[in-house]
Design a protein around this motif. Sequence first.
Motif, short mmCIF file in Angstrom:
data_model
loop_
_atom_site.label_atom_id
_atom_site.label_comp_id
_atom_site.label_asym_id
_atom_site.label_seq_id
_atom_site.Cartn_x
_atom_site.Cartn_y
_atom_site.Cartn_z
N PRO A 1 3.04 -3.55 -3.35
CA PRO A 1 3.95 -2.49 -3.78
C PRO A 1 3.87 -1.29 -2.84
N PRO A 2 4.96 -0.51 -2.73
CA PRO A 2 4.94 0.65 -1.84
C PRO A 2 4.05 1.78 -2.33
N PHE A 3 3.69 1.75 -3.61
CA PHE A 3 2.79 2.77 -4.17
C PHE A 3 1.85 2.08 -5.14
N LYS A 4 0.57 2.38 -5.01
CA LYS A 4 -0.41 1.80 -5.92
C LYS A 4 -1.52 2.82 -6.13
N GLY A 5 -1.92 3.01 -7.38
CA GLY A 5 -2.98 3.97 -7.64
C GLY A 5 -3.57 3.83 -9.02
N ASN A 6 -4.67 4.56 -9.22
CA ASN A 6 -5.33 4.63 -10.52
C ASN A 6 -5.90 6.03 -10.68
N GLY B 1 -5.15 6.61 -4.70
CA GLY B 1 -4.15 5.59 -4.46
C GLY B 1 -3.70 5.55 -3.01
N ILE B 2 -2.71 4.69 -2.76
CA ILE B 2 -2.12 4.56 -1.43
C ILE B 2 -0.61 4.57 -1.57
N ILE B 3 0.04 5.11 -0.55
CA ILE B 3 1.49 5.15 -0.46
C ILE B 3 1.87 4.50 0.86
N ALA B 4 2.77 3.54 0.82
CA ALA B 4 3.21 2.88 2.05
C ALA B 4 3.91 3.89 2.94
N TYR B 5 3.65 3.81 4.24
CA TYR B 5 4.25 4.75 5.18
C TYR B 5 5.77 4.64 5.18
N SER B 6 6.28 3.44 4.98
CA SER B 6 7.74 3.27 4.93
C SER B 6 8.33 4.01 3.73
N MET B 7 7.61 4.06 2.61
CA MET B 7 8.07 4.82 1.44
C MET B 7 7.95 6.31 1.69
N ALA B 8 6.91 6.72 2.41
CA ALA B 8 6.68 8.13 2.68
C ALA B 8 7.75 8.72 3.59
N THR B 9 8.41 7.89 4.38
CA THR B 9 9.50 8.41 5.22
C THR B 9 10.78 8.62 4.43
N ASP C 1 9.16 12.32 -0.73
CA ASP C 1 8.09 13.28 -0.48
C ASP C 1 6.77 12.70 -0.99
N ALA C 2 5.94 12.23 -0.08
CA ALA C 2 4.68 11.58 -0.45
C ALA C 2 3.74 12.54 -1.15
N ARG C 3 3.77 13.81 -0.77
CA ARG C 3 2.89 14.78 -1.43
C ARG C 3 3.24 14.90 -2.90
N GLN C 4 4.52 14.95 -3.21
CA GLN C 4 4.92 15.09 -4.60
C GLN C 4 4.60 13.84 -5.40
N VAL C 5 4.73 12.68 -4.79
CA VAL C 5 4.38 11.43 -5.48
C VAL C 5 2.90 11.44 -5.84
N ALA C 6 2.04 11.85 -4.90
CA ALA C 6 0.60 11.89 -5.15
C ALA C 6 0.24 12.94 -6.20
N LEU D 1 -6.47 11.86 2.18
CA LEU D 1 -7.63 11.40 2.94
C LEU D 1 -7.27 10.93 4.34
N GLY D 2 -6.18 10.19 4.49
CA GLY D 2 -5.84 9.66 5.81
C GLY D 2 -4.41 9.16 5.86
N VAL D 3 -3.90 9.07 7.10
CA VAL D 3 -2.54 8.60 7.34
C VAL D 3 -2.57 7.59 8.47
N GLN D 4 -1.95 6.46 8.24
CA GLN D 4 -1.69 5.48 9.29
C GLN D 4 -0.21 5.58 9.58
N ALA D 5 0.15 6.35 10.59
CA ALA D 5 1.55 6.70 10.85
C ALA D 5 2.26 5.65 11.69
N TYR D 6 2.38 4.44 11.15
CA TYR D 6 3.14 3.38 11.79
C TYR D 6 3.66 2.46 10.70
N GLU D 7 4.67 1.67 11.05
CA GLU D 7 5.26 0.76 10.09
C GLU D 7 4.21 -0.25 9.62
N GLY D 8 4.02 -0.34 8.31
CA GLY D 8 2.98 -1.19 7.75
C GLY D 8 1.72 -0.42 7.40
N GLY D 9 1.67 0.87 7.76
CA GLY D 9 0.51 1.70 7.46
C GLY D 9 0.60 2.33 6.08
#
Length: 97
Positions: A28-33, A37-45, A48-53, A67-75
Amino acid sequence: MRIIAAAGLLALGLMASQSARADILPVPPFKGNDTGGIIAYSMATQVDARQVAVDHCARYGKVAKFLGVQAYEGGYISFSCRWVPYGAADRPIRTLY
């Protein structure tokens, strides 16, 4: 004893042939507890990833810390949900003296 060993080898062979494949179950593009959690970079583009978190952590009465960003497709963008210390809103950020 030979029958048990043969059955064990057969089971081991079946497990080896059924390798794990990531494309069978989509991630899934977003998963958390409650811990983060994690947000898919494709969803973050697209959103607003900050608001989702922030909205996700607010469900648990916590605040988001990225915590971290993998700024590429699939990150992914990873975040944690942390407790707010009591009285944190009442204290000033810094003092003037």
